[in-house]
Enzyme design. Structure first.
Site, short mmCIF file in Angstrom:
data_model
loop_
_atom_site.label_atom_id
_atom_site.label_comp_id
_atom_site.label_asym_id
_atom_site.label_seq_id
_atom_site.Cartn_x
_atom_site.Cartn_y
_atom_site.Cartn_z
N HIS A 27 0.87 -1.26 0.05
CA HIS A 27 0.14 0.05 0.17
C HIS A 27 0.86 1.57 0.07
O HIS A 27 0.63 2.45 0.61
CB HIS A 27 -0.83 0.10 1.22
CG HIS A 27 -1.84 -0.97 1.38
ND1 HIS A 27 -3.04 -1.10 1.09
CD2 HIS A 27 -1.72 -2.36 2.02
CE1 HIS A 27 -3.73 -2.34 1.38
NE2 HIS A 27 -2.84 -2.80 1.98
N GLU A 52 10.22 7.61 -16.68
CA GLU A 52 8.61 8.14 -17.16
C GLU A 52 8.30 7.86 -18.53
O GLU A 52 7.36 7.48 -18.44
CB GLU A 52 8.92 9.73 -16.82
CG GLU A 52 8.93 10.05 -15.42
CD GLU A 52 9.19 11.66 -15.38
OE1 GLU A 52 8.20 12.41 -15.29
OE2 GLU A 52 10.45 12.07 -15.56
N LYS A 112 -0.24 -4.95 -39.11
CA LYS A 112 1.11 -4.51 -38.76
C LYS A 112 1.63 -3.16 -38.19
O LYS A 112 2.39 -3.24 -37.28
CB LYS A 112 1.73 -4.50 -40.33
CG LYS A 112 2.32 -6.06 -40.67
CD LYS A 112 2.54 -6.16 -42.17
CE LYS A 112 1.43 -6.42 -43.08
NZ LYS A 112 0.39 -7.28 -42.52
#
Lengths: 477, 477, 477, 477
Positions: free
Chosen positions: D168, D302, D337
């Site tokens: 948590h 990031e 593709k």
């Protein structure tokens, strides 16, 4: 009462088809296609739509006033029965519309059949769904407005609290906590706008489009539309029964709300960690661990973040379902309801709980004061100080960079570095450098509209407090 | 010219950071994070935004008028260079903003640096993206309006052509082909509305929000906003640089357009099959097979349908990217551009080609006349005929069902069954039954607003032809 | 019995935390975070896991044999109570694990607490979920195998039926219907493989990982693993409790099954249309219309196609939920169960109903014979005929193209064109041209392995009929 | 050379169709459907496949050995031309297959046409795609193995470093940093397994399935399959050319890799923040800010996190594209593709950069030592200490909870609380309590297999170091 009147109804229904069909529907097929456990949520809208339809039929003299009155009375009673939990959601009933229809027949006999004059399941379901979306959009808007009021309250109370502002999760510049809350206020305000815009398209009536080609009876679509509070009718009957773009738009708006909540939740989770320590959640909205006595977990925020995926998934379910469907109604479209209901309910629940969570969260001001006072994010102030003393920005940046390295190496915060040390980096430094080395100075110096300066924050607050909220009148029916 | 001025620029840039950093950026990291091959599409908006910013800085006396003029002139030249293909998109340039910035420095020297006064990459990118979305939304609206004009033309020309109408891909009732085209007109009209609504939120200026906290210089955000044709500013600097909800809304609107196109495409694919034979695509918009000489494939429609997934995927990419991002700008947000550009371009391309395809498709009227004349979907007329003769609907449905079975068994179309045979099913049948057994009769008898009757279709057409199209004035800059 | 023993249990639980928490959990927060209405589906696995854990604890002398026996007996009783519908799924119970735990305490008192020795909710939930996925994957594999058996039966029965084969939904070349069924057999066989591969990763035990760091008690993880039929343990405790990649893999395999079903459904919808008329669904698996007496709708196929989106959405829900979650267990992960359960149930239901639908669908052989006999897709045969007569392929293609145009213009099928007409196109044509102008000739001439020739189709059938199905032994517990 | 030989080729191609088509393809349609800018990536596989096909044709005496040799030689030259950048990717060439084909004709004349004997674009594309996926899956497996080696190295070097372990995002229990790295090693190892399993299905040859029904020439599919290194052939020609489930499976495996990377990235972002300070990224893999001199941003992490959405989007694109497609090849499938290439490339790039990032990241051991020494996460040790002294667990938890409150109130870390203070909470406390109040003691006391104890961590490391990596032999061609 709750008795199962499905069996009989089922066979009645088969009677209606049997001329063409040689055997009854397989039980497994009926169960597979039954949706009553999902679409019972539409019972109120279904009854509302049926009453409007019966009213119009009588007004147009397509059925008698007496019949319309019987139908209306019967439907009102069924509504009460359902709300009292007296009707059994037996899957043999196929869907909530059939369930209500069969119950109405039990109550008022064959006259119930007249309700189906010039109406098909296709336009009926489309009408119910739009009425449900309208009601639920109103609720979501209300929940967003409530959240926004909480943010206004929080912002008002935190106009003097400074927190580190982040980019890339790296401390960047100090900001007012109020400014932070106001950012979410902007996001949720756009969410309100989006639901209001969606409502313009949702709130158009498909009723009277019949199966998809229109009716040969002179129904008054404007009249049922206005009885149900629709602001317009859908102008093409094929489109009316077979498009679901407003459902997608609704769920799409939900997805953006959840995206915003997921970001807010991430901040709460970070800010209540031991490492950040900016916020403390009230014990009533946190959970502990039966193993680890020290734990206090931000479960509400985690669940909100986790449920974001669910609403994204609902959106994909709808988009996929509609992809490549040929002209007019296809049974695939019945699958619009599970994702719609789930997205709406999840969004509403998350807004409510997160609003409560924000309310029941305390700011740890002392800790914030301590960390912002000594933070490297004051470096920008240092560079700007030098610029004001005439140093070209590029040089100022370079000098400040070196001071940052010095600070890190000596583990000395910027305000604690001595003037003489500062002067080894640049002769421009003077005693007044320490005036800029506070987070308050940093915040106060901001000038641009919408910035984190106290003036700008106060102006933002005023703007939001004076904004009028639209409250569209809806038919009571 | 196209020379690679990256190397020098790169090292300059490293100089700017080096005070804090002890080694240059790894080439592989720079390459990985470079986006110039993607965001070059923003060059026009970037230059437009920079000129507005410089203009405002001069007006507010933050920089001199002469400097602003030099900057503007330099930028105009760079725009021309780029449009002449003279600038090399070297990935070492990181992004289009750096590329333009470095080129400006080459052209006008250090004064170029003044352009960055009170502006950060964060608000610059947000501004460019919004300007790009505005321009592209305008283009998509124009493409939708063009498609709608084609549909109006097609509908006008097909007010007397009857096609089978379908639900569940089973023939249901005859409809006017014009009515069908008008259904898509409704859908694409709502798509226009959605882009117009999105534009209200897109067309707000983030410029002046700086990195995320605002600027300490007295920039005039209203002024740059108005120079760039924005209708408002974003009121909170954190929100201004770090939200992407308008990008999601834009792509979401694209996804709904594609959903509509995928359905239209499905119909074209079905209707040009040997089995349906309703339409024939012009040879110029179909392909053949080098193996199978008889083939004529509706590739354009298939590709449009296939590309729908692509735009759905773009939407999911954006929603995922934004999920759970903490406060303010994070580098993840750079990933908003590939899905935005891809969704917009795909949607535009598909609208254009599909518009052409619709234009270059011929209706096979003779075939349609043949199949609708003898179709079982006239059965509803039969049932309604009996109802008019006083037979209760339920009985009428049962009797008609039996006639349908008879028709199937004897392979005799409904209009070919003899009166005496009809009378074996019900004494109510009379010679006039054959009057209702035509698709024209079926269509003509519709009464409800928005139905497939010729009157209703004509009314729908009038409504669309008199609708005004909004054409928002945009700054020429 | 079904009494609500939540209140007491709840307060007990609060007692366990209260040392650190100053107020009880808010009811709204508890309700929001409760999952018992979802995860009750795990009750069997939860009890199974607990019995294995207690057994091992006793074997390792961590608890007494007597205590383990009491626990096991209590759990067996609870299992029966749940299956008899006697336990109330009160949301105050938080989740099924708490519900069972509280009920066990009611039954056997404090000794129930020993069950939690060296086990955390985190490894318990992970174990239950894997056991559930294993059982459900076995069921899905069985459903796929049943579907494949139906396809084998259908293929066997249709080795002489020729249907038009399509590319681009244009008739391309005639194929054996058996060959078509065998194509789906290949797809569903790969789906079986995928679930079998996923099971290798699913069937590893997380039990004993405790909260995430392991336990300080000498638990025997290999022993609980083997009691529960796991083939290995997960080797890292952090990974064991906090990854969900196997859940994603499971749902991903479901999504591919649904994709295959959606294609099959599309074919059924097309082939039962008036236009194709290849198949007729048994009345027991179709629906009619109460308005249009002639309708017979392929609702089961449409619903299967529509539910595809739902499973795609479940996959996105899971992927989004897991994106960017930091180290170890986060409460977000509770949200893995709604999409997992929904995807698995939907896939199973769709496989079952579609299997039935295929079984209850009749091929309209006469119609197929008629259309394939005269179809333009024999044009390839014509071209190949000319090639065999020495005409270069390019010329043969060109000549055949002209014959196709002739056929279309004169509305004369290829086999009906006279030899003299053929000879106007090429002198190479001779009487034997009519031998190749049959669909049977076309099919019979195929030579490549896996082709639609009767020999190849028979070989494919043999291959599938002799394939062994793995039936992994699972613990009965 | 790079000349544009499109025009001529185009008209040639039109010749081939023109018998049936009365006008050439519209330029806009050709451009819309052209894919050469996407599928050029397949050039190597296309040439490889063609050479194998020509070789087999000659072996089976379908073409002459001399012709096969000419074709092979021509193709080898084209491969070199492409790799030298000499071929122009003109969109008029439609796709890479046409481009190579047209170039071959330029080089060797009409004999080039023999390459198309018994082969269609449909099986050719399917073959190329599978070869490309095989090669790329090998590369991804190699990148995953390289990442795993880095993790082994990192784990070996950090067997004595203790970090707070989180659930948590709250500190839960101390763990060895090596244990943390090993968790990712497990995840990426399962990713390797997934690609290996996918390869079993990918590595089957569709070549010889022709358009979809097989070929009338006696091609040897086993031979081309073995020349190309396939381990089996696809056994049904319809399935062979028209399914894309292996593409979905491939991209699905990519999505799970990205999910894992996004979590790792989240940890890196958190751990390099000022608040956590566990890690420091090398300057070469971080970026600074030109405005804020103190910034050091974890951009690579990031971007990896942000790109996760992209690959999820690719997966949805594929699933949507395939949903509901009818029998056999449809042109929609050309759209497989872009998402396949994008997902594979993104995953590879992210694996490479993240591997480098992990390598170039320093652990801040002193800081970790400081915070773990005094952390409340030692509270579990305290509770277990009391249990060992005979206090029931429930009481021990309660007592420890109170000590946690005391610690927070007096801002005194657990090891700093005096024995006499401890004894006010429970008389069971003795001097030896301080022995357990160290993170080392906590970690050392773990006993379960897979736990964070040094022994378990060492065992995990040994297991990974001795695992054999499979290196499948691939044809060199």
């Amino acid at each position: 009462m709750k008795k199962n009147f499905a069996a009989k109804a089922g066979s009645e229904k088969e009677l209606l088809w049997q001329s063409r069909f040689s055997e009854p529907m397989d039980e497994r097929a009926l169960k597979f296609s039954s949706s009553v456990h999902i679409d019972w949520r539409l019972y109120k809208e279904d009854i509302m739509g049926s009453i409007a339809h019966a009213t119009m039929l009588a007004e147009e003299k397509i059925i008698s006033k007496a019949d319309a009155a019987k139908i209306t009375k019967g439907l009102r009673e069924i509504e009460k029965e359902i709300e009292a939990g007296k009707l059994d959601l037996d899957w043999r009933q196929e869907d909530i519309h059939t369930l209500i229809e069969n119950r109405l027949k039990e109550k008022i006999g064959d006259v119930s059949g007249k309700l189906h004059t010039a109406r098909s399941r296709n336009d009926q379901v489309a009408t119910d769904t739009r009425l449900w979306m309208r009601r639920t959009a109103d609720e979501i808007i209300a929940a967003l407005n409530a959240m926004n009021q909480t943010l206004i309250d929080k912002a008002e109370a935190s106009q003097k609290i400074i927190v580190p502002g982040y980019t890339h999760l790296q401390r960047a510049q100090p900001i007012l906590l109020a400014h932070y809350y106001l950012a979410y206020l902007e996001m949720f305000s756009r969410d309100v706008e989006r639901f209001e815009d969606a409502l313009k398209r949702i709130n158009r009536s498909p009723l009277g489009a019949a199966a998809f080609a229109g009716s040969s009876l002179p129904v008054n679509r404007r009249r049922t539309g206005s009885l149900l509070g629709f602001s317009d009718i859908l102008h093409n009957s094929i489109d009316a029964v077979s498009d679901r773009d407003t459902v997608i738009e609704f769920v799409s708006a939900c997805a953006v709300v959840m995206m915003h909540l997921s970001r807010f939740a991430e901040d709460v989770i970070l800010w209540t960690s031991e490492e950040f320590k900016f916020l403390e959640i009230s014990d009533a909205f946190a959970t502990g661990s039966s193993i680890m006595p020290q734990k206090k977990n931000p479960d509400m925020a985690e669940l909100v973040r986790g449920k974001t995926g669910r609403v994204y998934g609902d959106l994909i379910a709808l988009l996929t379902m509609m992809k490549g469907l040929p002209m007019s109604y296809n049974r695939d479209m019945q699958e619009d309801k599970p994702p719609l209901f789930d997205a709406a309910t999840t969004t509403l629940d998350c807004l409510h709980i997160f609003d409560l969570l924000v309310q029941h969260t305390r700011v740890r001001e002392e800790h914030l004061a301590r960390i912002t006072a000594n933070d490297l994010s004051l470096a920008t102030e240092l560079a700007e100080y030098l610029v004001r003393k005439g140093v070209p920005f590029r040089d100022a940046h370079r000098i400040t960079g070196k001071i940052v390295s010095f600070s890190l190496q000596h583990q000395t915060a910027l305000p604690q570095i001595s003037l003489s040390d500062y002067q080894t980096f640049s002769p421009q430094f003077d005693q007044d450098v320490f005036d800029v080395l506070t987070p308050e100075a940093s915040v106060n110096r901001k000038r641009s509209e919408g910035s984190t300066s106290p003036q700008s924050v106060a102006a933002q607050l005023r703007r939001h407090k004076t904004k009028k909220k639209s409250t569209p009148p809806r038919p009571l029916y």
